[in-house]
Design a protein around this motif. Structure first.
Motif, PDB file in Angstrom:
ATOM      1  N   PRO A   1     -31.394 -14.265  69.546  1.00  0.00           N
ATOM      2  CA  PRO A   1     -32.045 -12.962  69.362  1.00  0.00           C
ATOM      3  C   PRO A   1     -31.000 -11.860  69.137  1.00  0.00           C
ATOM      4  CG  PRO A   1     -32.913 -14.093  71.296  1.00  0.00           C
ATOM      5  CD  PRO A   1     -31.698 -14.854  70.846  1.00  0.00           C
ATOM      6  N   VAL A   2     -31.269 -11.011  68.128  1.00  0.00           N
ATOM      7  CA  VAL A   2     -30.389  -9.883  67.816  1.00  0.00           C
ATOM      8  C   VAL A   2     -31.242  -8.652  67.526  1.00  0.00           C
ATOM      9  CG1 VAL A   2     -28.552 -11.362  66.889  1.00  0.00           C
ATOM     10  CG2 VAL A   2     -30.296 -10.441  65.349  1.00  0.00           C
ATOM     11  N   ASP A   3     -30.615  -7.487  67.548  1.00  0.00           N
ATOM     12  CA  ASP A   3     -31.302  -6.242  67.204  1.00  0.00           C
ATOM     13  C   ASP A   3     -31.080  -5.855  65.751  1.00  0.00           C
ATOM     14  OD1 ASP A   3     -32.343  -5.842  69.774  1.00  0.00           O
ATOM     15  OD2 ASP A   3     -30.445  -4.960  70.464  1.00  0.00           O
ATOM     16  N   TYR A   4     -30.121  -6.502  65.095  1.00  0.00           N
ATOM     17  CA  TYR A   4     -29.758  -6.095  63.751  1.00  0.00           C
ATOM     18  C   TYR A   4     -29.361  -7.324  62.934  1.00  0.00           C
ATOM     19  CZ  TYR A   4     -26.960  -3.965  60.029  1.00  0.00           C
ATOM     20  OH  TYR A   4     -26.439  -3.604  58.804  1.00  0.00           O
TER      21      TYR A   4
END
Length: 149
Positions: A129-132
């Motif tokens: 999982p990443v934000d970007y």
């Protein structure tokens, strides 16, 4: 790669096991495990047993079931699910869901070659999982975003 195969129907003999038709074949032919001919009408979807089960030795392998091009081009017979996926932990009978996209009834004969079984390597992914997500030339462009030609 060794793949274990088991005959699960009394209608088959060892001669009916999936096999490569030629030295250069990518897929092994799967046969219809039927006691008698089956008529497939246009628009029908028919699950066809193959009488065999397999066991893949590793998690990073998959067996893919593809249509036979001759049945598709001559009779409109294809796989209802596009491509079948036999996971490495599935050991039940391989059943091929055939659909009839043609215009005339098709009579499927016992032991007729109905699909191809391809053993292929896969990557077992671990999602992070990443934000970007980094920039790419295409970005979020969807269907048709790269144009025609």
């Amino acid at each position: 790669m060794d793949v274990k195969v088991k005959i699960v129907s009394p209608l088959l003999s060892p001669d009916d096991l999936p096999q490569y038709a030629t030295e250069g074949s990518a897929g092994m032919d799967l046969r219809a495990c039927l006691q008698e001919p089956v008529t497939i009408r246009p628009g029908d979807i028919v699950p066809v047993p193959t009488g065999v089960a397999i066991q893949l030795a590793r998690r990073d392998a998959v067996a893919l079931v593809y249509a036979r091009s001759g049945l598709a081009t001559r009779h409109g017979i294809a796989l209802a699910n596009g491509v079948g996926v036999v996971d490495s932990d599935y050991t039940g009978e391989i059943v091929v869901p055939l659909c009839h996209n043609g215009s005339r009834d098709f009579v499927l004969q016992p032991k007729e070659r109905i699909a191809q079984l391809v053993i292929a390597p896969i990557y077992v992914a671990r999602l992070v999982p990443v934000d970007y997500l980094g920039p790419t030339e295409r970005g979020a462009g969807g269907f048709g975003s790269t144009g025609r030609v």
